[in-house]
Design a protein around this motif. Structure first.
Motif, mmCIF file in Angstrom:
data_model
loop_
_atom_site.group_PDB
_atom_site.id
_atom_site.type_symbol
_atom_site.label_atom_id
_atom_site.label_comp_id
_atom_site.label_asym_id
_atom_site.label_seq_id
_atom_site.Cartn_x
_atom_site.Cartn_y
_atom_site.Cartn_z
ATOM 1 N N ASP A 1 0.851 -1.197 0.000
ATOM 2 C CA ASP A 1 0.000 0.000 0.000
ATOM 3 C C ASP A 1 0.886 1.246 0.000
ATOM 4 O OD1 ASP A 1 -2.160 -1.678 0.082
ATOM 5 O OD2 ASP A 1 -2.501 -1.458 2.240
ATOM 6 N N LEU A 2 0.564 2.192 -0.876
ATOM 7 C CA LEU A 2 1.420 3.362 -1.075
ATOM 8 C C LEU A 2 0.816 4.655 -0.546
ATOM 9 C CD1 LEU A 2 2.608 2.554 -4.712
ATOM 10 C CD2 LEU A 2 3.815 2.082 -2.565
ATOM 11 N N VAL A 3 -0.441 4.946 -0.921
ATOM 12 C CA VAL A 3 -1.036 6.237 -0.547
ATOM 13 C C VAL A 3 -2.529 6.113 -0.281
ATOM 14 C CG1 VAL A 3 0.592 7.741 -1.760
ATOM 15 C CG2 VAL A 3 -1.375 6.809 -2.988
ATOM 16 N N HIS A 4 -3.017 7.089 0.497
ATOM 17 C CA HIS A 4 -4.451 7.350 0.606
ATOM 18 C C HIS A 4 -4.746 8.566 -0.262
ATOM 19 C CE1 HIS A 4 -5.344 4.679 4.040
ATOM 20 N NE2 HIS A 4 -4.123 4.994 4.455
ATOM 21 N N SER A 5 -5.834 8.501 -1.006
ATOM 22 C CA SER A 5 -6.195 9.587 -1.915
ATOM 23 C C SER A 5 -7.666 9.927 -1.738
ATOM 24 C CB SER A 5 -5.920 9.163 -3.365
ATOM 25 O OG SER A 5 -6.215 10.205 -4.264
ATOM 26 N N GLY A 6 -7.947 11.201 -1.408
ATOM 27 C CA GLY A 6 -9.319 11.634 -1.180
ATOM 28 C C GLY A 6 -9.878 12.436 -2.341
ATOM 29 N N VAL A 7 -11.189 12.639 -2.333
ATOM 30 C CA VAL A 7 -11.903 13.319 -3.416
ATOM 31 C C VAL A 7 -12.154 14.782 -3.052
ATOM 32 C CG1 VAL A 7 -14.105 13.422 -4.678
ATOM 33 C CG2 VAL A 7 -12.974 11.224 -4.267
ATOM 34 N N ALA A 8 -11.941 15.659 -4.033
ATOM 35 C CA ALA A 8 -12.223 17.084 -3.882
ATOM 36 C C ALA A 8 -13.223 17.519 -4.950
ATOM 37 C CB ALA A 8 -10.940 17.905 -3.984
ATOM 38 N N VAL A 9 -13.692 18.749 -4.809
ATOM 39 C CA VAL A 9 -14.700 19.309 -5.715
ATOM 40 C C VAL A 9 -14.124 20.562 -6.354
ATOM 41 C CG1 VAL A 9 -17.065 20.159 -5.926
ATOM 42 C CG2 VAL A 9 -16.504 18.420 -4.196
ATOM 43 N N VAL B 1 -18.369 21.502 -17.840
ATOM 44 C CA VAL B 1 -18.922 20.961 -16.595
ATOM 45 C C VAL B 1 -18.874 22.041 -15.527
ATOM 46 C CG1 VAL B 1 -18.522 19.293 -14.742
ATOM 47 C CG2 VAL B 1 -18.309 18.571 -17.113
ATOM 48 N N ALA B 2 -19.964 22.205 -14.781
ATOM 49 C CA ALA B 2 -20.020 23.227 -13.734
ATOM 50 C C ALA B 2 -19.427 22.742 -12.414
ATOM 51 C CB ALA B 2 -21.469 23.658 -13.517
ATOM 52 N N LEU B 3 -19.595 21.461 -12.124
ATOM 53 C CA LEU B 3 -19.160 20.911 -10.842
ATOM 54 C C LEU B 3 -18.421 19.599 -11.105
ATOM 55 C CD1 LEU B 3 -19.608 21.766 -7.830
ATOM 56 C CD2 LEU B 3 -21.495 20.118 -7.768
ATOM 57 N N GLY B 4 -17.154 19.550 -10.713
ATOM 58 C CA GLY B 4 -16.353 18.358 -10.980
ATOM 59 C C GLY B 4 -15.881 17.697 -9.701
ATOM 60 N N PHE B 5 -15.985 16.381 -9.672
ATOM 61 C CA PHE B 5 -15.520 15.588 -8.527
ATOM 62 C C PHE B 5 -14.378 14.701 -9.003
ATOM 63 C CE2 PHE B 5 -19.923 16.590 -7.771
ATOM 64 C CZ PHE B 5 -20.061 16.751 -6.403
ATOM 65 N N GLN B 6 -13.251 14.794 -8.346
ATOM 66 C CA GLN B 6 -12.149 13.892 -8.686
ATOM 67 C C GLN B 6 -11.170 13.886 -7.516
ATOM 68 O OE1 GLN B 6 -10.312 14.414 -12.602
ATOM 69 N NE2 GLN B 6 -10.315 12.196 -12.750
ATOM 70 N N GLN B 7 -10.295 12.899 -7.543
ATOM 71 C CA GLN B 7 -9.303 12.850 -6.481
ATOM 72 C C GLN B 7 -8.447 14.113 -6.534
ATOM 73 O OE1 GLN B 7 -7.567 8.833 -5.865
ATOM 74 N NE2 GLN B 7 -9.098 8.220 -7.376
ATOM 75 N N LEU B 8 -8.139 14.633 -5.340
ATOM 76 C CA LEU B 8 -7.404 15.894 -5.230
ATOM 77 C C LEU B 8 -6.127 15.874 -6.052
ATOM 78 C CD1 LEU B 8 -6.967 18.676 -3.946
ATOM 79 C CD2 LEU B 8 -5.937 17.500 -1.980
ATOM 80 N N SER B 9 -5.451 14.737 -6.082
ATOM 81 C CA SER B 9 -4.175 14.641 -6.813
ATOM 82 C C SER B 9 -4.341 14.921 -8.298
ATOM 83 C CB SER B 9 -3.566 13.251 -6.625
ATOM 84 O OG SER B 9 -4.385 12.249 -7.197
ATOM 85 N N GLU B 10 -5.540 14.699 -8.823
ATOM 86 C CA GLU B 10 -5.786 14.928 -10.247
ATOM 87 C C GLU B 10 -6.300 16.342 -10.533
ATOM 88 O OE1 GLU B 10 -7.226 11.402 -12.603
ATOM 89 O OE2 GLU B 10 -7.862 10.756 -10.611
#
Length: 219
Positions: free
Chosen positions: A68-76, A149-158
């Motif tokens: 296991d390398l990283v934890h990755s969370g979602v941002a808006v 797109v008006a509202l985007g959800f993706q992992q913060l790293s992206e």
């Protein structure tokens, strides 16, 4: 794709320390898993932990090699200059989703979890026609930056390095989606000892600062 910039930075550091040269190919997670499962010759694969487990179970990655390398969370994210949505609570995010004229999320594990969240909220039928699915390998942030797109959800790293967008914030803790990305030795690997050393380096404390810079935390 969420780990693309992180892996590039870590591999540069690995090679600067005298590690063997590594050629990396970053593609969407579904495509990466499919190619490894099809028997393409790779030494190392980095994917969400559950996808790694499936490759190990099917014999396409070596048992006991998952690291296991990283934890990755979602941002808006919203387009630069657009009003920022309220993300202070689950109810606020639900209201922002319902109010958005268009929205997008990835086709990877975080996107699957978001779709399940929208179903749980009972809003999927209402918003389905407004969801823009990004083509494989296309970051959600670029769709937001272009105004598609008006509202985007993706992992913060992206999202953190995409120009033309503002990151409104992470999802609140109650609905945050944490993806663990892991590496494993592929069954087609010709240098398993070297790959295990590389994985140990990528999981070591010396890699922690790079993970923070790329919007992730060490696993």
């Amino acid at each position: 794709m969420a780990t693309r910039l992180l892996l590039a930075e870590l591999l540069q550091a690995w090679q600067a320390r005298g590690g063997a040269p590594v050629q990396i190919e970053s593609v969407g997670g579904v495509d990466a898993a499919r190619r490894v499962a099809a028997g393409e010759a790779f030494d190392l694969v980095v994917l969400a932990a559950d996808a790694i487990d499936r490759l190990i179970a099917s014999g396409h990655a070596l048992a006991g090699s998952r690291v296991d390398l990283v934890h990755s969370g979602v941002a808006v994210a919203v387009r630069s200059g657009a009003p920022l949505p309220d993300l202070s609570s689950e109810a606020a995010v639900r209201a922002a989703v319902l109010a958005a004229p268009s929205l997008s999320y990835s086709t990877g594990p975080s996107g699957v979890a978001l779709a399940a969240l929208f179903e749980r909220w009972g809003v999927m039928d209402e918003i389905r026609a407004r969801i823009v699915t990004p083509p494989p390998g296309v970051p959600v942030g670029t769709l937001v930056a272009s105004g598609q797109v008006a509202l985007g959800f993706q992992q913060l790293s992206e999202l953190i390095h995409v120009p033309g967008i503002t990151i409104a914030g992470p999802l609140p803790d109650a609905i945050q989606i944490d993806t663990v990305f892991s590496g494993a030795v592929c069954a087609t690997c010709t240098q398993p000892a070297t790959v295990r050393n590389l994985l140990a380096f990528m999981a070591s404390p010396v890699a922690a600062d790079a993970k923070q810079r790329q919007g992730m935390t060490p696993a």
